[in-house]
Design a protein around this motif. Sequence first.
Motif, PDB file in Angstrom:
ATOM      1  N   ASP A  52       9.132 -19.129  10.813  1.00  0.00           N
ATOM      2  CA  ASP A  52      10.018 -19.698   9.786  1.00  0.00           C
ATOM      3  C   ASP A  52      11.241 -18.804   9.544  1.00  0.00           C
ATOM      4  N   MET A  53      11.345 -17.690  10.296  1.00  0.00           N
ATOM      5  CA  MET A  53      12.489 -16.797  10.096  1.00  0.00           C
ATOM      6  C   MET A  53      13.278 -16.691  11.398  1.00  0.00           C
ATOM      7  N   HIS A  54      14.539 -16.256  11.286  1.00  0.00           N
ATOM      8  CA  HIS A  54      15.380 -16.138  12.482  1.00  0.00           C
ATOM      9  C   HIS A  54      15.065 -14.819  13.194  1.00  0.00           C
ATOM     10  N   SER A  55      14.661 -14.929  14.457  1.00  0.00           N
ATOM     11  CA  SER A  55      14.332 -13.718  15.208  1.00  0.00           C
ATOM     12  C   SER A  55      14.696 -13.939  16.674  1.00  0.00           C
ATOM     13  N   ALA A  56      14.448 -12.904  17.474  1.00  0.00           N
ATOM     14  CA  ALA A  56      14.584 -13.064  18.933  1.00  0.00           C
ATOM     15  C   ALA A  56      13.213 -12.816  19.554  1.00  0.00           C
ATOM     16  N   GLY A  57      12.179 -13.184  18.839  1.00  0.00           N
ATOM     17  CA  GLY A  57      10.818 -12.932  19.323  1.00  0.00           C
ATOM     18  C   GLY A  57      10.484 -11.450  19.193  1.00  0.00           C
ATOM     19  N   SER A  58       9.646 -10.957  20.093  1.00  0.00           N
ATOM     20  CA  SER A  58       9.300  -9.534  20.071  1.00  0.00           C
ATOM     21  C   SER A  58      10.551  -8.732  20.414  1.00  0.00           C
ATOM     22  N   THR A  59      10.950  -7.866  19.511  1.00  0.00           N
ATOM     23  CA  THR A  59      12.213  -7.138  19.730  1.00  0.00           C
ATOM     24  C   THR A  59      12.057  -6.090  20.826  1.00  0.00           C
ATOM     25  N   PHE A  60      10.837  -5.544  20.935  1.00  0.00           N
ATOM     26  CA  PHE A  60      10.619  -4.442  21.882  1.00  0.00           C
ATOM     27  C   PHE A  60       9.637  -4.859  22.972  1.00  0.00           C
ATOM     28  N   LYS A  61       9.781  -4.208  24.126  1.00  0.00           N
ATOM     29  CA  LYS A  61       8.803  -4.409  25.194  1.00  0.00           C
ATOM     30  C   LYS A  61       7.501  -3.729  24.803  1.00  0.00           C
ATOM     31  N   ARG A  62       6.416  -4.137  25.463  1.00  0.00           N
ATOM     32  CA  ARG A  62       5.130  -3.508  25.180  1.00  0.00           C
ATOM     33  C   ARG A  62       5.080  -2.157  25.907  1.00  0.00           C
ATOM     34  N   PRO A  63       4.989  -1.046  25.163  1.00  0.00           N
ATOM     35  CA  PRO A  63       4.916   0.242  25.858  1.00  0.00           C
ATOM     36  C   PRO A  63       3.544   0.388  26.523  1.00  0.00           C
ATOM     37  N   GLU A  64       3.505   1.022  27.672  1.00  0.00           N
ATOM     38  CA  GLU A  64       2.236   1.116  28.393  1.00  0.00           C
ATOM     39  C   GLU A  64       1.161   1.770  27.530  1.00  0.00           C
ATOM     40  N   GLY A  65       0.039   1.087  27.398  1.00  0.00           N
ATOM     41  CA  GLY A  65      -1.077   1.650  26.638  1.00  0.00           C
ATOM     42  C   GLY A  65      -1.017   1.397  25.140  1.00  0.00           C
ATOM     43  N   TYR A  66       0.027   0.724  24.667  1.00  0.00           N
ATOM     44  CA  TYR A  66       0.175   0.474  23.219  1.00  0.00           C
ATOM     45  C   TYR A  66       0.627  -0.963  22.970  1.00  0.00           C
ATOM     46  N   PHE A  67       0.679  -1.331  21.692  1.00  0.00           N
ATOM     47  CA  PHE A  67       1.342  -2.570  21.288  1.00  0.00           C
ATOM     48  C   PHE A  67       2.483  -2.176  20.352  1.00  0.00           C
ATOM     49  N   ALA A  68       3.679  -2.660  20.639  1.00  0.00           N
ATOM     50  CA  ALA A  68       4.836  -2.261  19.827  1.00  0.00           C
ATOM     51  C   ALA A  68       4.603  -2.604  18.352  1.00  0.00           C
ATOM     52  N   GLY A  69       4.098  -3.824  18.097  1.00  0.00           N
ATOM     53  CA  GLY A  69       3.901  -4.261  16.714  1.00  0.00           C
ATOM     54  C   GLY A  69       2.968  -3.338  15.951  1.00  0.00           C
ATOM     55  N   LYS A  70       1.892  -2.921  16.602  1.00  0.00           N
ATOM     56  CA  LYS A  70       0.911  -2.053  15.923  1.00  0.00           C
ATOM     57  C   LYS A  70       1.526  -0.671  15.638  1.00  0.00           C
ATOM     58  N   LEU A  71       2.255  -0.137  16.623  1.00  0.00           N
ATOM     59  CA  LEU A  71       2.897   1.173  16.411  1.00  0.00           C
ATOM     60  C   LEU A  71       3.856   1.113  15.213  1.00  0.00           C
ATOM     61  N   ILE A  72       4.605   0.006  15.145  1.00  0.00           N
ATOM     62  CA  ILE A  72       5.604  -0.124  14.066  1.00  0.00           C
ATOM     63  C   ILE A  72       4.886  -0.259  12.719  1.00  0.00           C
ATOM     64  N   CYS A  73       3.832  -1.067  12.730  1.00  0.00           N
ATOM     65  CA  CYS A  73       3.053  -1.274  11.501  1.00  0.00           C
ATOM     66  C   CYS A  73       2.406   0.042  11.053  1.00  0.00           C
ATOM     67  N   ASP A  74       1.770   0.744  12.015  1.00  0.00           N
ATOM     68  CA  ASP A  74       1.092   2.009  11.686  1.00  0.00           C
ATOM     69  C   ASP A  74       2.083   3.097  11.273  1.00  0.00           C
ATOM     70  N   SER A  75       3.350   2.910  11.603  1.00  0.00           N
ATOM     71  CA  SER A  75       4.379   3.866  11.177  1.00  0.00           C
ATOM     72  C   SER A  75       4.841   3.561   9.759  1.00  0.00           C
ATOM     73  N   GLY A  76       4.218   2.587   9.129  1.00  0.00           N
ATOM     74  CA  GLY A  76       4.550   2.253   7.731  1.00  0.00           C
ATOM     75  C   GLY A  76       5.819   1.430   7.603  1.00  0.00           C
ATOM     76  N   LEU A  77       6.183   0.729   8.665  1.00  0.00           N
ATOM     77  CA  LEU A  77       7.478   0.040   8.647  1.00  0.00           C
ATOM     78  C   LEU A  77       7.398  -1.462   8.334  1.00  0.00           C
ATOM     79  N   LYS A  78       6.228  -1.948   8.006  1.00  0.00           N
ATOM     80  CA  LYS A  78       6.110  -3.386   7.673  1.00  0.00           C
ATOM     81  C   LYS A  78       7.085  -3.719   6.540  1.00  0.00           C
ATOM     82  N   GLY A  79       7.954  -4.694   6.759  1.00  0.00           N
ATOM     83  CA  GLY A  79       8.908  -5.106   5.711  1.00  0.00           C
ATOM     84  C   GLY A  79      10.113  -4.196   5.569  1.00  0.00           C
ATOM     85  N   PHE A  80      10.155  -3.094   6.327  1.00  0.00           N
ATOM     86  CA  PHE A  80      11.281  -2.144   6.240  1.00  0.00           C
ATOM     87  C   PHE A  80      12.594  -2.883   6.498  1.00  0.00           C
ATOM     88  N   GLN A  81      13.579  -2.651   5.633  1.00  0.00           N
ATOM     89  CA  GLN A  81      14.803  -3.465   5.693  1.00  0.00           C
ATOM     90  C   GLN A  81      16.050  -2.598   5.709  1.00  0.00           C
TER      91      GLN A  81
END
Length: 315
Positions: free
Chosen positions: A223-252
């Motif tokens: 429901d929001m304007h995006s370009a899908g996953s902004t980052f590629k999947r780094p080998e051995g990780y998931f970009a979304g999880k790394l960003i979330c675990d870095s405390g960046l959920k909702g960071f603006q």
Amino acid sequence: MKDFDLFLNGLKNIFLDKQIKQKEPMSKHTSLQIGGDADYMVLPYSIDEIKRVVLLCKSHNMPFYIMGNGSNLLVSDLGYPGLIVKLSGGFSNVEVSEDGIVRAQAGVLMSKLSNVIARYELTGFEFGAGIPGTLGGAVTMNAGAYGGEIKQVLLSATIIDREGEVQTFNNEALQLGYRSSILQKQDLCLLEATMRFNKGDKQEILDRIHELNSLRQEKQPLDMHSAGSTFKRPEGYFAGKLICDSGLKGFQIGGAAVSEKHCGFLVNKENATAKDFMTLIKEVIRIVDEKYGVILEPEVKFLGTFDTDYRKAGI
Ligand SMILES: Cc1cc2nc3c(=O)[nH]c(=O)nc-3n(C[C@H](O)[C@H](O)[C@H](O)COP(=O)(O)OP(=O)(O)OC[C@H]3O[C@@H](n4cnc5c(N)ncnc54)[C@H](O)[C@@H]3O)c2cc1C
């Protein structure tokens, strides 16, 4: 006559008036709804028109950029000082033969193509139904989802290079890798692609498409304007999880934000500028690197000039 008038006359010799746009806001053509004006945009219907416009640009030294549906593009606030060749919608013929061979033009939308393929009871393209781009964008990006990717179904692709030469490449020659292809590396334009599929059960194919689209609805901020996953999947990780675990959920930053629903998606939350979006990308890369020592690489493509030193941030 000035050179830009001559160029415009050249465009008018190739295209109908309705196929030519001048000073066209790129925010109207990208899923992020961000981007300044392109000097010119054309909407070709045929290979002949594409070939002629490539040669016209060459003879006028006019920079040009090929785009599809703009679902993986961040365009600068300063726009694009050249010609955008938009292959979406108008250049979208699809032919299906008895033996499961499908030939399609670059501008066909993935959702439409997957419906046509399902109608012919062919299986193997269900993964593409929810990707909101064109076949051209999908081959160029080797797009994929839920275990499927373009590389698995592609037999060959017909391209045009910057000199106006048309050639056909087989699957191997296209060097399809994770979100990469020779089209990106050598700045080639996809004209059409040939794919092969096996016979399947129509209801099962439609059920699978429905299931994957429901998964997207559930997990992604559609429901929001995006370009899908902004980052590629780094080998051995998931970009979304790394960003979330870095405390960046909702960071603006400005109007651009990390999605609350899926941290791998950066979204245009409130009239973001390209500068907001790029600054957010840089910050996410910096913070994730600081916390986990992983340098995220953007999947989204950048077009135009950005006044940041973003390359230093690993982009
Ligand atoms: C909500 C959402 C969900 C998404 N989900 C997925 C997903 O599951 N999997 C996935 O892989 N991607 C996904 N994406 C990203 C995007 O849809 C894909 O990368 C798609 O393939 C881009 O196609 P496009 O036509 O929009 O290309 P554009 O955004 O217009 O262009 C992307 C790149 O392709 C090039 N290009 C486009 N057409 C051609 C052509 N004919 N010849 C040469 N180069 C061309 C452009 O120059 C540019 O470099 C998603 C995006 C959104 C917004």
